[in-house]
Design a protein around this motif. Structure first.
Motif, mmCIF file in Angstrom:
data_model
loop_
_atom_site.group_PDB
_atom_site.id
_atom_site.type_symbol
_atom_site.label_atom_id
_atom_site.label_comp_id
_atom_site.label_asym_id
_atom_site.label_seq_id
_atom_site.Cartn_x
_atom_site.Cartn_y
_atom_site.Cartn_z
ATOM 1 N N GLU A 38 -16.719 44.037 -0.874
ATOM 2 C CA GLU A 38 -16.729 43.153 -2.171
ATOM 3 C C GLU A 38 -16.173 44.357 -3.234
ATOM 4 O OE1 GLU A 38 -19.998 40.761 -2.842
ATOM 5 O OE2 GLU A 38 -19.820 40.995 -4.778
ATOM 6 N N GLN A 90 -12.992 43.918 -5.183
ATOM 7 C CA GLN A 90 -12.742 43.805 -6.597
ATOM 8 C C GLN A 90 -11.934 44.976 -7.097
ATOM 9 O OE1 GLN A 90 -13.756 41.248 -8.282
ATOM 10 N NE2 GLN A 90 -16.072 41.016 -8.062
ATOM 11 N N SER A 129 -9.010 40.861 1.697
ATOM 12 C CA SER A 129 -7.831 39.692 1.685
ATOM 13 C C SER A 129 -6.945 40.243 0.570
ATOM 14 C CB SER A 129 -8.284 38.352 1.565
ATOM 15 O OG SER A 129 -8.859 38.185 0.231
ATOM 16 N N THR A 134 -12.998 43.719 -14.293
ATOM 17 C CA THR A 134 -13.288 43.204 -13.302
ATOM 18 C C THR A 134 -14.565 43.394 -12.580
ATOM 19 O OG1 THR A 134 -10.911 43.146 -12.813
ATOM 20 C CG2 THR A 134 -11.984 42.507 -11.044
ATOM 21 N N GLY A 159 -16.942 41.380 -14.587
ATOM 22 C CA GLY A 159 -16.648 39.776 -14.619
ATOM 23 C C GLY A 159 -17.150 39.570 -13.091
ATOM 24 N N GLY A 160 -17.571 40.350 -12.257
ATOM 25 C CA GLY A 160 -18.018 40.000 -10.880
ATOM 26 C C GLY A 160 -19.608 40.146 -10.781
ATOM 27 N N LYS A 190 -10.843 35.951 -10.680
ATOM 28 C CA LYS A 190 -10.910 36.426 -9.207
ATOM 29 C C LYS A 190 -12.019 37.201 -9.190
ATOM 30 C CE LYS A 190 -5.989 35.773 -7.869
ATOM 31 N NZ LYS A 190 -4.982 36.622 -7.571
ATOM 32 N N ALA A 191 -12.481 38.047 -10.446
ATOM 33 C CA ALA A 191 -13.649 38.655 -10.368
ATOM 34 C C ALA A 191 -14.950 38.185 -10.009
ATOM 35 C CB ALA A 191 -13.804 39.469 -11.692
ATOM 36 N N GLN A 192 -15.149 36.771 -10.536
ATOM 37 C CA GLN A 192 -16.102 35.971 -10.293
ATOM 38 C C GLN A 192 -16.043 35.122 -8.920
ATOM 39 O OE1 GLN A 192 -14.486 35.889 -13.232
ATOM 40 N NE2 GLN A 192 -15.866 35.197 -14.937
ATOM 41 N N THR A 250 -14.742 36.414 -6.169
ATOM 42 C CA THR A 250 -14.974 37.581 -5.268
ATOM 43 C C THR A 250 -16.355 37.682 -5.114
ATOM 44 O OG1 THR A 250 -12.804 38.704 -5.806
ATOM 45 C CG2 THR A 250 -14.364 39.961 -4.554
ATOM 46 N N THR A 251 -16.954 37.678 -6.067
ATOM 47 C CA THR A 251 -18.561 37.744 -5.934
ATOM 48 C C THR A 251 -19.299 36.545 -5.183
ATOM 49 O OG1 THR A 251 -18.938 39.014 -8.033
ATOM 50 C CG2 THR A 251 -20.727 38.205 -7.309
ATOM 51 N N LYS A 264 -17.675 34.611 -3.143
ATOM 52 C CA LYS A 264 -17.269 34.968 -1.727
ATOM 53 C C LYS A 264 -18.375 35.750 -0.925
ATOM 54 C CE LYS A 264 -13.405 35.439 1.270
ATOM 55 N NZ LYS A 264 -12.449 36.506 1.685
ATOM 56 N N LEU A 279 -7.923 33.940 -2.769
ATOM 57 C CA LEU A 279 -9.050 34.692 -2.150
ATOM 58 C C LEU A 279 -9.565 34.240 -0.736
ATOM 59 C CD1 LEU A 279 -10.931 35.456 -5.412
ATOM 60 C CD2 LEU A 279 -9.537 37.167 -3.950
ATOM 61 N N GLY A 280 -9.080 33.308 -0.268
ATOM 62 C CA GLY A 280 -9.564 32.619 1.056
ATOM 63 C C GLY A 280 -11.209 32.030 1.087
#
Lengths: 303, 379
Positions: free
Chosen positions: A3, A7, A146, A263, A266-267, B212-214, B216-217, B219, B245-246
C-alpha cells in the motif's frame, strides 16, 4: 507494505501535474516578479481543449491510440501557449510599468473572468464532463502493485518536458535571454534583448506546460469542470513556493513532494479530510522558516 | 434636502413599508411561490430535475383553475450549487418578492442555509429532497416530502447485510456535505448493530478529483463492499478510479447518486453498483405512469426521483393552500403540517410530527447504462 508503494505511485502522478503547473508560476515570477493567478485557469483550459479537440483529431488518428494522443498533446500545448500569450498581451502588458500590486489584482480578475465565463452555458457549462480516453487502457500488476499506462505516461511526459525546458533555459540563446531578463531586465534591454518578446515567450512556454498538465490530469482523474483550476492552481503555487519561487528544479521538486505528502494524508483514516489543509500548512511553515524555499537562493535587495 | 421634500420622502417610504405586508398576503391576482434550486454548478442535474417537476406541477395546477381562484406564480432562482447563495436568494424571495411559501433545495446543506430565514419570516418552506434530519429540526415552518437519512441509512445497512451479504464494509464520506455525513452515520450505526464490521472510514471533500489515495487504503483493508453516500459527480470519479486501481467490489450509496450525469461520466465503471432512492420511473402505479408520460412529453426525457419529489412538493403546497383557504403564514403552516395520506407520485405519504414524510424507499441497480429497479423497502 504494498500500500505504501502504491500510494507513492499515486502521489508521484499527482505531483508530476503540480510540477508542470508550478513551473509556469515560477518562470513568470522569474521574469516579471509577480504571481500569475490566472495560470491555474490556463491549466483548466488545457483540459477542455483536449476534451473538445479529441473528437476532431479522432477523424485522422484513431483514439485511444498513441498517435492520436501525441496529436492531442501537441495541439493542446500550442493552443494553451497562444492563450497564455494573449492573456499577457491584453491584461498584463498595459500594466507593465504600474506597481506590481496592480498586476497581481488584475491577475486575480483575469482568473475569475475565465472561470465564470467558462461556467456559462454558451461555453463549457458548469457540470462535470468526462475526459475522453486518449490511450489504450492497460492495467498491469507488478509485485502486487497495480499500475496503469496513464501513470507511467504522466511521469514520463513530465520528465521529458522538464528535460526539454531545462535545455531551452540553459543551452539556447533564447534561454540565455530569459535568464538575462530575469537577472536584470533593464540591463538586458540595454544589451539588445527585447523584453517584450522574452516575456511573451515565457508566458507561452509556461502555458504550454500547464496545457500538458491539463491533459495529463484529465487522463488520470477523468472529471473536468471549469473550476478545477482553482484548487490545483493554488497547490501548484504552494509547490512553487515550497521549491523556491523563481527556481525551476525547485518547482518540480516542490510539486512532487506536495503530491506525495498529500496522497499519504488522503489515504490515512481520520486526517483524509485535511489533505488540502496540509498542503497549505506546508506553505505557512516554509514561509516562516525558509522563505526562499527548499532550493531557493538568498537574494540581496538593494534599497 | 429641503424640509418639504424630506417630509414627502419619509411619508412615501412609510407608505411603502406599510404597503409591503398587504402585498404579501395576496394583494395581486396571483399567488407567488418562491423556488430555489441548483440549476447550475456541481449538483446541476438535481436542481434542474426538481425544478422541472415543480414547474410541471404548477402548470397543471394553473390549467385546472389554480388555487383560491388565483393562479400560482413560480419565481425560480438559481443558487449555482454554492454555499452562501441560498441565504441571499431566499431572503430576496421573501422580503422583496413577497412569496407565500418557498420550495427547495435538494442538497441538505443548502436547505439548512435557507431554513432559518424562512422560519424567522414565518414563511413555510418545503424541501423536495433534503434527507438530513437537521433540515426540519430548524423550526415548525420547515417541511419535506421525502424520507430522512436515519431511514435511508438503515435501509442500506440492511441491504448490505441481506442482499450483498457483506460482513466488512468501507465507508467513504464527503466531509463537506451534511447529507453525506448524516447518511454515513446512520448507515454505520445500523450496520454495526447488524453484526457487520467497518473495514475503514475515510473522507473526501466534495469537488475533489483525486480519490486514489483513499481508494488505495480501502483496497488495502479488503472490504466486501464500499458505501459511498456522496453526490453523483464525485461518485462517478470514485467508481472510475476504483476500477483503475483494480477494486472490483460493489459500491453502493444513497439518493445523491441519481443523475444521468453519473452514467455519462461513469460509463462502464458504475455498472453493477447500487443505490437507494425515493421512487423509480418503472413503478407501475397509475400516478407514476401518468407522471412519467406527461414529463416525457414535456421535457423529452425520463424523470428521476428529484423531478417526482419536486412535483409532489408543489402539489402538497397547493392542496394545503386550498385547505387553509388563505396564504397567511401561520394558517398555511398548520394546513401543510396536517397533510395526511397525500397521494403523490412518489407514493402515498403523511407528514409526521417532525414534519418529515413517512414513505418507502426504492433500491436501484445500474445495469446496461440504465437505472434498474430492484426492490421497494417500506418504512
Amino acid at each position: 507494505m504494498n500500500e505504501i508503494f502504491q500510494q507513492l505511485v499515486n502521489g508521484l502522478a499527482l505531483g508530476a501535474v503540480y510540477a508542470l503547473i508550478a513551473i509556469g508560476y515560477t518562470m513568470v515570477y522569474g521574469v516579471l516578479r509577480f504571481i500569475n493567478f490566472a495560470h491555474g485557469d490556463v491549466f483548466m483550459l488545457g483540459s477542455f481543449t483536449g476534451y473538445y479537440i479529441a473528437p476532431q483529431i479522432a477523424e485522422w488518428f484513431p483514439l485511444p491510440g498513441w498517435a492520436g494522443w501525441t496529436a492531442v498533446m501537441i495541439s493542446t500545448m500550442i493552443i494553451c501557449a497562444i492563450i497564455g500569450i494573449v492573456i499577457e498581451l491584453l491584461a498584463y502588458r498595459p500594466l507593465r510599468n504600474r506597481p506590481r500590486l496592480t498586476v497581481l489584482i488584475t491577475a486575480i480578475g483575469v482568473s475569475l473572468l475565465i472561470e465564470y465565463t467558462c461556467q456559462h452555458k454558451a461555453f463549457f457549462g458548469a457540470s462535470q464532463k468526462a475526459f475522453p480516453k486518449l490511450l489504450p487502457a492497460g492495467n498491469f500488476t507488478m509485485g502486487g502493485l497495480s499500475f496503469n499506462t496513464t501513470q507511467f505516461v504522466v511521469l514520463g511526459v513530465t520528465l521529458i518536458l522538464l528535460a526539454a525546458l531545462t535545455f531551452i533555459v540553459k543551452k539556447t540563446r533564447i534561454g540565455m535571454a530569459m535568464r538575462a531578463v530575469s537577472h536584470n531586465s533593464a540591463a538586458a534591454s540595454l544589451m539588445g534583448i527585447s523584453n517584450t518578446f522574452i516575456i511573451s515567450f515565457t508566458f507561452g512556454l509556461g502555458s504550454a506546460l500547464a496545457g500538458a498538465g491539463g491533459i495529463l490530469y484529465g487522463m488520470t482523474y477523468t472529471g473536468i469542470e471549469p473550476l478545477m483550476g482553482v484548487n490545483v492552481g493554488l497547490k501548484a503555487f504552494v509547490a512553487a513556493v515550497l521549491g523556491g519561487i523563481g527556481n525551476l528544479p525547485g518547482a518540480a521538486l516542490g510539486g512532487l513532494v506536495l503530491g506525495v505528502v498529500e496522497t499519504y494524508a488522503g489515504g490515512m483514516s481520520g486526517i483524509s479530510t485535511y489533505r488540502d489543509g496540509i498542503a497549505f500548512a506546508i506553505l505557512i511553515i516554509i514561509l516562516i522558516f525558509k522563505p526562499t524555499g527548499l532550493l531557493g537562493s538568498k537574494q540581496i535587495e538593494k534599497v | 434636502m429641503k424640509p418639504v421634500n424630506l417630509l414627502v420622502f419619509s411619508a412615501a417610504s412609510l407608505l411603502s413599508v406599510l404597503g409591503l405586508p398587504g402585498c404579501k398576503s395576496g394583494g395581486g391576482d396571483t399567488i407567488k411561490v418562491g423556488e430555489f434550486a441548483s440549476l447550475t454548478g456541481k449538483e446541476a442535474t438535481f436542481g434542474t430535475s426538481s425544478h422541472e417537476g415543480t414547474q410541471m406541477a404548477v402548470e397543471e395546477i394553473n390549467e385546472a383553475g389554480g388555487v383560491l381562484g388565483k393562479k400560482l406564480e413560480l419565481l425560480t432562482e438559481d443558487d449555482q450549487s454554492k454555499a452562501g447563495e441560498p441565504a441571499n436568494i431566499v431572503n430576496k424571495l421573501i422580503s422583496r418578492d413577497g412569496v407565500v411559501a418557498v420550495l427547495g433545495e435538494v442538497a441538505s446543506s443548502r436547505s439548512l442555509e435557507a431554513a432559518p430565514i424562512a422560519q424567522a419570516a414565518k414563511i413555510p418552506l418545503i424541501s423536495p429532497a433534503s434527507t438530513n434530519p437537521k433540515v426540519t429540526e430548524v423550526g415548525d415552518y420547515i417541511f419535506r416530502v421525502c424520507f430522512i437519512d436515519p431511514f435511508q441509512g438503515t435501509v442500506m445497512a440492511n441491504f448490505a447485510n441481506k442482499t450483498l451479504k457483506a460482513k466488512k464494509v468501507a465507508v467513504l464520506t464527503d466531509a463537506k456535505s451534511d447529507y453525506s455525513k448524516g447518511l454515513a452515520k446512520y448507515f454505520k450505526e445500523q450496520f454495526v448493530k447488524n453484526g457487520g464490521t467497518l473495514a475503514s472510514e475515510l473522507d473526501y471533500n466534495g469537488g475533489d478529483k483525486d480519490f486514489k489515495a483513499q481508494l488505495t487504503t480501502i483496497k488495502g483493508a479488503a472490504p466486501d463492499a464500499v458505501f459511498v453516500p456522496g453526490y453523483y459527480n464525485d461518485v462517478a470519479l470514485i467508481a472510475i478510479q476504483a476500477k483503475e486501481l483494480g477494486l472490483s467490489i460493489p459500491l453502493f450509496g444513497g439518493d445523491g447518486w441519481e443523475s444521468d450525469n453519473l452514467l455519462q461520466v461513469g460509463k462502464d465503471a458504475v455498472e453493477g453498483h447500487y443505490f437507494s432512492t425515493h421512487c423509480s420511473p418503472e413503478d407501475t402505479s397509475p400516478k407514476m405512469t401518468s407522471f412519467v408520460g406527461n414529463y416525457k412529453k414535456k421535457y423529452s426525457k425520463t424523470p428521476d426521483a428529484m423531478a417526482a419529489l419536486g412535483y409532489d412538493s408543489a402539489y402538497v403546497l397547493a392542496e394545503s393552500i386550498k385547505r387553509a383557504g388563505t396564504t397567511e403564514g401561520p394558517k398555511l403552516r398548520e394546513a401543510i403540517a396536517a397533510t395526511k395520506d397525500f397521494d403523490g407520485v412518489t407514493g402515498k405519504f403523511s407528514l409526521d410530527a417532525k414534519r418529515d414524510a413517512v414513505k418507502s424507499a426504492a433500491i436501484l441497480q445500474i445495469k446496461d447504462g440504465k437505472f434498474k429497479f430492484l426492490e421497494t423497502i417500506a418504512p
